[in-house]
Design an enzyme around this catalytic site. Structure first.
Site, PDB file in Angstrom:
ATOM      1  N   LYS A  76     -12.453 -98.679  15.408  1.00  0.00           N
ATOM      2  CA  LYS A  76     -11.158 -99.060  15.947  1.00  0.00           C
ATOM      3  C   LYS A  76     -10.992-100.576  15.879  1.00  0.00           C
ATOM      4  CE  LYS A  76      -8.301 -98.156  20.073  1.00  0.00           C
ATOM      5  NZ  LYS A  76      -8.275 -97.466  21.381  1.00  0.00           N
ATOM      6  N   SER A 151      -4.208 -95.128  22.081  1.00  0.00           N
ATOM      7  CA  SER A 151      -4.209 -96.224  21.136  1.00  0.00           C
ATOM      8  C   SER A 151      -5.184 -96.051  19.975  1.00  0.00           C
ATOM      9  CB  SER A 151      -4.536 -97.526  21.883  1.00  0.00           C
ATOM     10  OG  SER A 151      -5.830 -97.468  22.457  1.00  0.00           O
ATOM     11  N   SER A 175      -6.229 -93.171  25.720  1.00  0.00           N
ATOM     12  CA  SER A 175      -6.135 -93.740  24.376  1.00  0.00           C
ATOM     13  C   SER A 175      -7.022 -93.073  23.343  1.00  0.00           C
ATOM     14  CB  SER A 175      -6.462 -95.234  24.417  1.00  0.00           C
ATOM     15  OG  SER A 175      -5.389 -95.959  24.975  1.00  0.00           O
TER      16      SER A 175
END
Length: 456
Positions: A76, A151, A175
Site C-alpha cells: 500500500k 483506503s 480501510s
C-alpha cells in the site's frame, strides 16, 4: 498453468519451492496481467518491474528462505519502501522516496516475498473511497463505473484481477475490510499489536492496524504468519506467536448474527446478500442466534480518537486535501475532557462486549452498509432515505468494530442482482485472530463466492 496469475499464493509457494515453476515465471505472469488490466482499474500506481525481475532471478538461484519465497507482493502506498516512491496519496509527497522500509515490508521481504510495486490509496488513507490528486481513482474490477472501496482499494483491485497474489493493507475504520468487501477478496484486521507498527509520533495508537489481504483465507493465513510477531519498538506488541487453530469447521460454535449492528441503515441490496450468511453457518453445524447489539459509545470514541490522531499526525502540514484537512480541524477541537469522555465510553463498550463474547464465539455482520457506489461519487451521503452527516458516517458498520480492539475479517458473501460483490464481517474477541480465520475459511469453502472472477 494457463492462468498462473490466478493461482493461490499457497499453490504458487508450493510450485516455486518444488521448482515446478520459477519465481521469474510467476512474476512475469503477474507483470503481464498488470500490463493488461491495470490501465482499466488503476490499482498499482508505482511499478518496479526491473527490480522485481532481478529479485525473482535471485530467488530462483537460492534455496527457499521463507514461506513466501518468490511470491510477488504489492505494498500500500502508505507504507515506506526503501528506494521506491511512496506518496501517501498526497501531492505533498508526490516524489518522496523513503530511505528505509516499514516493518511490515521488512517482514514480507524476510519471508521471501518480492516487491512488485505500490497500490493506490486516498491521501493518507483518508476515507473508504480510493481517489487522490496524484494518481486519480481506482475502479472496481467487477464494474468499472464503481468504487473499489478504500483506503486499501488499490490492493483489493490488484488482488481481484490477478495482478498479485498477496498485498498488505491497513485499517483504521474499515480501510482494509471495506475494499475487500467491494472487490470480492479477503482481508483481516488483526487484533492491535498482532502486526506491530513502529512509530515515533503515535506509538500507543491502537485504532489503526496493518494486515494481510489475499484471494483466499489460506493465503491470508500464510501472509499473516509472516507479518505477525513481537517487536520491542511497539509498546503494545503481542509476544504470543500466532498459530492457526487446529480445529476445522464451525460445528458447535455459537454464532451471533447482527443484520444492522444495532440499528444502522443498511442498503436493501447489501442486506439481501448478507442475510444468507446465517443459514450457511447453520448448515455447517453452528448455533446461530440473531442479536440486538449495544455498541453505544463506539461512535463517540472512534470519532474523538480518529480526530485527535489526525491533528497529531498531520497538523503541521499545509496544503492538505479537503478530507484530510477536515479531519485535522476536528482534531484541533478535541479537548482533554472530550478524550476522557471517549475513553470512558470505549472502556464501557469493551467490558460490555467482553461479556457478550462469554455467550458467543463469533459475531457476523455486514462489512459495509452499501454495495460499491459510483466512482465519481466522493462518498455515500444517504442510505435508505437517511441523510448522513458527513463522509465518514456510511462506514459505521466497520469503524464501530474498530473500537472493540477485536480481530475482524471480510469474506465474500455473494453478489447483488447487478453483480456487485458484498462481504460479510466475522468478528471474535480480542486476541482470537485464529478463531476469525478458522470461521472465515469454513464460510469461504462452503460458499465459493471468492472464486467468481471479474470480467477483465
Amino acid at each position: 498453468m494457463s492462468e498462473l496469475h490466478y493461482l493461490t499464493a499457497t499453490e504458487l509457494a508450493h510450485l516455486i519451492r518444488t521448482r515446478q515453476v520459477s519465481a521469474v515465471e510467476v512474476l512475469q505472469a503477474c507483470l503481464d496481467r498488470i500490463e493488461q488490466v491495470n490501465p482499466h482499474v488503476n490499482a498499482i500506481v508505482t511499478l518496479v518491474a526491473e527490480q522485481a525481475i532481478e529479485a525473482a532471478k535471485a530467488a530462483d538461484a537460492a534455496e527457499p528462505k521463507g514461506p513466501l519465497h518468490g511470491l510477488p507482493v504489492a505494498h500500500k502506498d502508505l507504507v515506506d519502501t526503501a528506494g521506491i516512491r511512496t506518496t501517501y496519496g498526497s501531492p505533498l509527497f508526490a516524489d518522496h522516496v523513503p530511505a528505509a522500509d516499514d516493518l511490515v515490508v521488512e517482514r514480507l521481504r524476510a519471508a521471501g516475498a518480492i516487491t512488485v510495486g505500490k497500490t493506490n490509496t486516498p491521501e493518507f488513507g483518508t476515507g473508504s473511497h480510493t481517489v487522490n490528486e496524484v494518481f486519480g481513482a481506482t475502479r472496481n474490477p467487477y464494474d468499472l463505473s464503481k468504487s473499489a472501496g478504500g483506503s486499501s482499494g488499490g490492493a483489493a483491485a490488484a488482488l481481484a484481477t490477478g495482478m498479485v497474489p498477496l498485498a498488505d493493507g491497513s485499517d483504521m475504520g474499515g480501510s482494509l475490510r471495506n475494499p475487500a468487501s467491494f472487490c470480492n477478496v479477503v482481508g483481516l484486521r488483526p487484533t492491535p499489536g498482532r502486526v506491530p507498527a513502529v512509530s515515533d509520533t503515535a506509538a500507543w495508537y491502537t485504532l489503526s492496524v496493518q494486515g494481510p489481504m489475499a484471494r483466499t483465507v489460506d493465503d491470508l493465513t500464510l501472509m499473516f504468519s509472516a507479518i505477525a510477531g513481537f517487536d520491542r519498538r511497539s509498546p503494545y506488541s503481542i509476544r504470543e506467536v500466532f498459530a492457526p487453530e487446529p480445529e476445522e469447521g464451525v460445528a458447535g460454535l455459537r454464532v451471533a448474527w447482527s443484520p444492522d449492528l444495532g440499528g444502522l441503515p443498511v442498503d436493501p441490496r447489501t442486506a439481501a446478500v448478507t442475510a444468507t450468511a446465517p443459514a450457511v453457518f447453520e448448515r455447517l453445524g453452528a448455533r446461530v442466534e440473531e442479536v440486538e447489539l449495544d455498541l453505544s459509545g463506539a461512535e463517540e470514541a472512534f470519532r474523538t480518537y480518529r480526530a485527535w490522531n489526525y491533528a497529531l499526525s498531520f497538523g503541521d502540514l499545509s496544503g492538505l486535501g479537503p478530507n484530510t484537512a477536515w479531519n485535522v480541524e476536528r482534531g484541533r477541537e478535541v479537548t482533554g475532557a472530550a478524550l476522557a469522555t471517549a475513553e470512558r465510553a470505549r472502556s464501557r463498550l469493551y467490558q460490555r462486549m467482553a461479556a457478550f463474547f462469554d455467550s458467543f464465539d463469533v459475531l457476523i455482520a455486514p462489512v459495509s452498509q452499501v454495495p460499491p457506489f459510483p466512482v465519481e461519487q466522493p462518498h455515500v451521503s444517504e442510505i435508505n432515505g437517511e441523510r448522513l452527516p458527513d463522509y465518514l458516517a456510511w462506514m459505521r458498520s466497520a469503524y464501530w468494530i474498530s473500537v472493540l480492539h477485536a480481530p475482524a475479517a471480510s469474506v465474500p458473501a455473494g453478489f447483488t442482482t447487478d453483480g456487485l460483490p458484498v462481504g460479510v464481517q466475522i468478528v471474535a474477541r480480542p486476541f482470537e485472530d485464529a478463531r476469525v480465520l478458522r470461521v472465515a475459511r469454513a464460510f469461504e469453502r462452503a460458499t465459493g463466492y471468492g472464486r467468481r472472477r471479474p470480467p477483465l
